[in-house]
Design a protein around this motif. Structure first.
Motif, PDB file in Angstrom:
ATOM      1  N   GLU A  85      42.437  19.776  -5.814  1.00 12.76           N
ATOM      2  CA  GLU A  85      43.677  19.263  -5.217  1.00 12.76           C
ATOM      3  C   GLU A  85      44.512  18.518  -6.265  1.00 12.76           C
ATOM      4  O   GLU A  85      45.717  18.701  -6.354  1.00 12.76           O
ATOM      5  CB  GLU A  85      43.334  18.333  -4.051  1.00 12.76           C
ATOM      6  CG  GLU A  85      44.524  17.761  -3.341  1.00 12.76           C
ATOM      7  CD  GLU A  85      44.111  16.793  -2.240  1.00 12.76           C
ATOM      8  OE1 GLU A  85      44.788  15.769  -2.071  1.00 12.76           O
ATOM      9  OE2 GLU A  85      43.089  17.067  -1.559  1.00 12.76           O
ATOM     10  N   TRP A  86      43.848  17.703  -7.065  1.00  8.48           N
ATOM     11  CA  TRP A  86      44.553  16.955  -8.103  1.00  8.48           C
ATOM     12  C   TRP A  86      45.145  17.890  -9.149  1.00  8.48           C
ATOM     13  O   TRP A  86      46.208  17.628  -9.695  1.00  8.48           O
ATOM     14  CB  TRP A  86      43.627  15.943  -8.750  1.00  8.48           C
ATOM     15  CG  TRP A  86      43.314  14.756  -7.886  1.00  8.48           C
ATOM     16  CD1 TRP A  86      43.818  14.475  -6.638  1.00  8.48           C
ATOM     17  CD2 TRP A  86      42.431  13.691  -8.196  1.00  8.48           C
ATOM     18  NE1 TRP A  86      43.294  13.306  -6.165  1.00  8.48           N
ATOM     19  CE2 TRP A  86      42.437  12.796  -7.102  1.00  8.48           C
ATOM     20  CE3 TRP A  86      41.622  13.410  -9.284  1.00  8.48           C
ATOM     21  CZ2 TRP A  86      41.674  11.644  -7.080  1.00  8.48           C
ATOM     22  CZ3 TRP A  86      40.856  12.256  -9.262  1.00  8.48           C
ATOM     23  CH2 TRP A  86      40.887  11.379  -8.165  1.00  8.48           C
ATOM     24  N   GLU A  87      44.444  18.978  -9.471  1.00  8.22           N
ATOM     25  CA  GLU A  87      44.980  19.937 -10.438  1.00  8.22           C
ATOM     26  C   GLU A  87      46.291  20.537  -9.929  1.00  8.22           C
ATOM     27  O   GLU A  87      47.233  20.702 -10.700  1.00  8.22           O
ATOM     28  CB  GLU A  87      43.967  21.044 -10.726  1.00  8.22           C
ATOM     29  CG  GLU A  87      42.850  20.599 -11.627  1.00  8.22           C
ATOM     30  CD  GLU A  87      41.875  21.694 -11.996  1.00  8.22           C
ATOM     31  OE1 GLU A  87      41.121  21.485 -12.952  1.00  8.22           O
ATOM     32  OE2 GLU A  87      41.861  22.754 -11.339  1.00  8.22           O
ATOM     33  N   GLU A  88      46.361  20.830  -8.648  1.00 10.52           N
ATOM     34  CA  GLU A  88      47.606  21.361  -8.072  1.00 10.52           C
ATOM     35  C   GLU A  88      48.718  20.316  -8.141  1.00 10.52           C
ATOM     36  O   GLU A  88      49.868  20.635  -8.431  1.00 10.52           O
ATOM     37  CB  GLU A  88      47.379  21.798  -6.631  1.00 10.52           C
ATOM     38  CG  GLU A  88      46.536  23.053  -6.506  1.00 10.52           C
ATOM     39  CD  GLU A  88      46.288  23.446  -5.059  1.00 10.52           C
ATOM     40  OE1 GLU A  88      47.094  23.065  -4.176  1.00 10.52           O
ATOM     41  OE2 GLU A  88      45.277  24.133  -4.818  1.00 10.52           O
ATOM     42  N   THR A  89      48.374  19.057  -7.878  1.00 12.60           N
ATOM     43  CA  THR A  89      49.352  17.974  -7.925  1.00 12.60           C
ATOM     44  C   THR A  89      49.889  17.780  -9.339  1.00 12.60           C
ATOM     45  O   THR A  89      51.046  17.440  -9.538  1.00 12.60           O
ATOM     46  CB  THR A  89      48.710  16.652  -7.436  1.00 12.60           C
ATOM     47  OG1 THR A  89      48.256  16.837  -6.093  1.00 12.60           O
ATOM     48  CG2 THR A  89      49.682  15.494  -7.484  1.00 12.60           C
ATOM     49  N   LEU A  90      49.063  18.017 -10.346  1.00  8.85           N
ATOM     50  CA  LEU A  90      49.420  17.738 -11.734  1.00  8.85           C
ATOM     51  C   LEU A  90      50.446  18.716 -12.318  1.00  8.85           C
ATOM     52  O   LEU A  90      51.108  18.389 -13.306  1.00  8.85           O
ATOM     53  CB  LEU A  90      48.147  17.747 -12.592  1.00  8.85           C
ATOM     54  CG  LEU A  90      48.239  17.150 -13.978  1.00  8.85           C
ATOM     55  CD1 LEU A  90      48.606  15.677 -13.906  1.00  8.85           C
ATOM     56  CD2 LEU A  90      46.920  17.310 -14.705  1.00  8.85           C
ATOM     57  N   ILE A  91      50.621  19.875 -11.735  1.00  6.03           N
ATOM     58  CA  ILE A  91      51.553  20.870 -12.269  1.00  6.03           C
ATOM     59  C   ILE A  91      52.956  20.261 -12.350  1.00  6.03           C
ATOM     60  O   ILE A  91      53.474  19.734 -11.375  1.00  6.03           O
ATOM     61  CB  ILE A  91      51.580  22.143 -11.398  1.00  6.03           C
ATOM     62  CG1 ILE A  91      50.185  22.755 -11.260  1.00  6.03           C
ATOM     63  CG2 ILE A  91      52.585  23.155 -11.944  1.00  6.03           C
ATOM     64  CD1 ILE A  91      49.571  23.250 -12.535  1.00  6.03           C
ATOM     65  N   GLY A  92      53.559  20.289 -13.546  1.00  5.02           N
ATOM     66  CA  GLY A  92      54.905  19.771 -13.734  1.00  5.02           C
ATOM     67  C   GLY A  92      54.994  18.829 -14.924  1.00  5.02           C
ATOM     68  O   GLY A  92      54.058  18.694 -15.708  1.00  5.02           O
ATOM     69  N   TYR A  93      56.154  18.175 -15.058  1.00  3.87           N
ATOM     70  CA  TYR A  93      56.404  17.220 -16.141  1.00  3.87           C
ATOM     71  C   TYR A  93      55.915  15.827 -15.752  1.00  3.87           C
ATOM     72  O   TYR A  93      56.110  15.393 -14.622  1.00  3.87           O
ATOM     73  CB  TYR A  93      57.899  17.130 -16.442  1.00  3.87           C
ATOM     74  CG  TYR A  93      58.435  18.288 -17.236  1.00  3.87           C
ATOM     75  CD1 TYR A  93      58.281  18.332 -18.620  1.00  3.87           C
ATOM     76  CD2 TYR A  93      59.094  19.322 -16.617  1.00  3.87           C
ATOM     77  CE1 TYR A  93      58.786  19.392 -19.357  1.00  3.87           C
ATOM     78  CE2 TYR A  93      59.596  20.394 -17.343  1.00  3.87           C
ATOM     79  CZ  TYR A  93      59.437  20.417 -18.714  1.00  3.87           C
ATOM     80  OH  TYR A  93      59.926  21.465 -19.436  1.00  3.87           O
ATOM     81  N   TRP A  94      55.343  15.108 -16.731  1.00  3.26           N
ATOM     82  CA  TRP A  94      54.845  13.755 -16.509  1.00  3.26           C
ATOM     83  C   TRP A  94      55.212  12.871 -17.692  1.00  3.26           C
ATOM     84  O   TRP A  94      55.067  13.273 -18.842  1.00  3.26           O
ATOM     85  CB  TRP A  94      53.331  13.760 -16.311  1.00  3.26           C
ATOM     86  CG  TRP A  94      52.948  14.478 -15.066  1.00  3.26           C
ATOM     87  CD1 TRP A  94      52.712  15.814 -14.927  1.00  3.26           C
ATOM     88  CD2 TRP A  94      52.795  13.915 -13.764  1.00  3.26           C
ATOM     89  NE1 TRP A  94      52.414  16.110 -13.614  1.00  3.26           N
ATOM     90  CE2 TRP A  94      52.461  14.960 -12.883  1.00  3.26           C
ATOM     91  CE3 TRP A  94      52.897  12.621 -13.270  1.00  3.26           C
ATOM     92  CZ2 TRP A  94      52.232  14.745 -11.531  1.00  3.26           C
ATOM     93  CZ3 TRP A  94      52.663  12.418 -11.913  1.00  3.26           C
ATOM     94  CH2 TRP A  94      52.332  13.475 -11.063  1.00  3.26           C
ATOM     95  N   ILE A  95      55.676  11.679 -17.376  1.00  7.30           N
ATOM     96  CA  ILE A  95      56.087  10.713 -18.388  1.00  7.30           C
ATOM     97  C   ILE A  95      55.165   9.493 -18.291  1.00  7.30           C
ATOM     98  O   ILE A  95      55.087   8.866 -17.239  1.00  7.30           O
ATOM     99  CB  ILE A  95      57.546  10.268 -18.168  1.00  7.30           C
ATOM    100  CG1 ILE A  95      58.480  11.478 -18.140  1.00  7.30           C
ATOM    101  CG2 ILE A  95      57.972   9.269 -19.235  1.00  7.30           C
ATOM    102  CD1 ILE A  95      59.875  11.165 -17.634  1.00  7.30           C
ATOM    103  N   PRO A  96      54.472   9.140 -19.366  1.00  2.00           N
ATOM    104  CA  PRO A  96      53.629   7.944 -19.359  1.00  2.00           C
ATOM    105  C   PRO A  96      54.485   6.678 -19.282  1.00  2.00           C
ATOM    106  O   PRO A  96      55.522   6.589 -19.935  1.00  2.00           O
ATOM    107  CB  PRO A  96      52.893   8.007 -20.696  1.00  2.00           C
ATOM    108  CG  PRO A  96      53.003   9.425 -21.138  1.00  2.00           C
ATOM    109  CD  PRO A  96      54.293   9.914 -20.595  1.00  2.00           C
TER     110      PRO A  96
END
Length: 147
Positions: free
Chosen positions: A30-41
C-alpha cells in the motif's frame, strides 16, 4: 512414526513461515502505491532540502537537486518491513549511503499519509536524520526562490 511426522511437519511449517515472513506485507504494498510521484524533503519548519525524488511505477526512480532538475540520478527502490530502500545505478555525490559504495539509501518509515511521509534516514557512519517527504509536483520542485 508419529513423532517423526510431527517433526517433519513442524520443520516445514517453520521454513514456510520464515520465507513468507521475509516478503512484503500488505502495508508495504500500500505504501509503495502511495509513494508514486514527486517528493520534496522538508524539516519540521517547512524548509526544503535536497535531493528531491521522483518515485515511478516499476520500482524505478530519479533524484535530483532542485537547482538542477534536468541532472537526474536513477535508482531502483522498494519498501520492505517499513523501510524504504533506494539502490542507485551510480552513486550521486550528494547521497550519504548506507553501504560502503555510497550507492544505497535506507529510510525507516515512521508514518505515511497521502501527501506526507515521516522518515528517518540512516547513514553509513551511524548518524540518523529525521525529516518529512512532502508530495510535490514538478512546478514545486523547479521553484528555486527559497534555495
Amino acid at each position: 512414526m508419529k513423532i517423526r511426522n510431527f517433526i517433519i511437519i513442524t520443520a516445514i511449517t517453520l521454513v514456510s513461515l520464515t520465507f513468507n515472513g521475509c516478503g512484503k506485507t500488505d502495508t508495504d504494498k500500500e505504501w509503495e502505491e502511495t509513494l508514486i510521484g514527486y517528493w520534496i524533503p522538508q524539516d519540521e519548519s517547512g524548509n526544503k532540502w535536497d535531493p528531491c525524488y521522483l518515485f515511478k511505477e516499476g520500482h524505478r526512480g530519479e533524484s535530483f537537486i532542485r537547482k538542477h532538475p534536468d541532472n537526474r540520478d536513477e535508482f531502483g527502490w522498494e519498501i520492505k518491513r517499513k523501510q524504504l530502500k533506494t539502490f542507485y545505478d551510480k552513486a550521486p555525490s550528494y547521497l550519504i549511503g548506507y553501504d560502503k559504495y555510497n550507492r544505497q539509501g535506507v529510510y525507516k518509515i515512521k508514518s505515511v499519509e497521502q501527501d506526507k511521509i515521516k522518515v528517518i534516514q540512516m547513514t553509513s557512519d551511524g548518524l540518523q536524520r529525521e525529516y518529512f517527504l512532502v508530495r510535490g509536483n514538478i512546478n514545486d520542485i523547479e521553484d528555486n526562490e527559497d534555495n
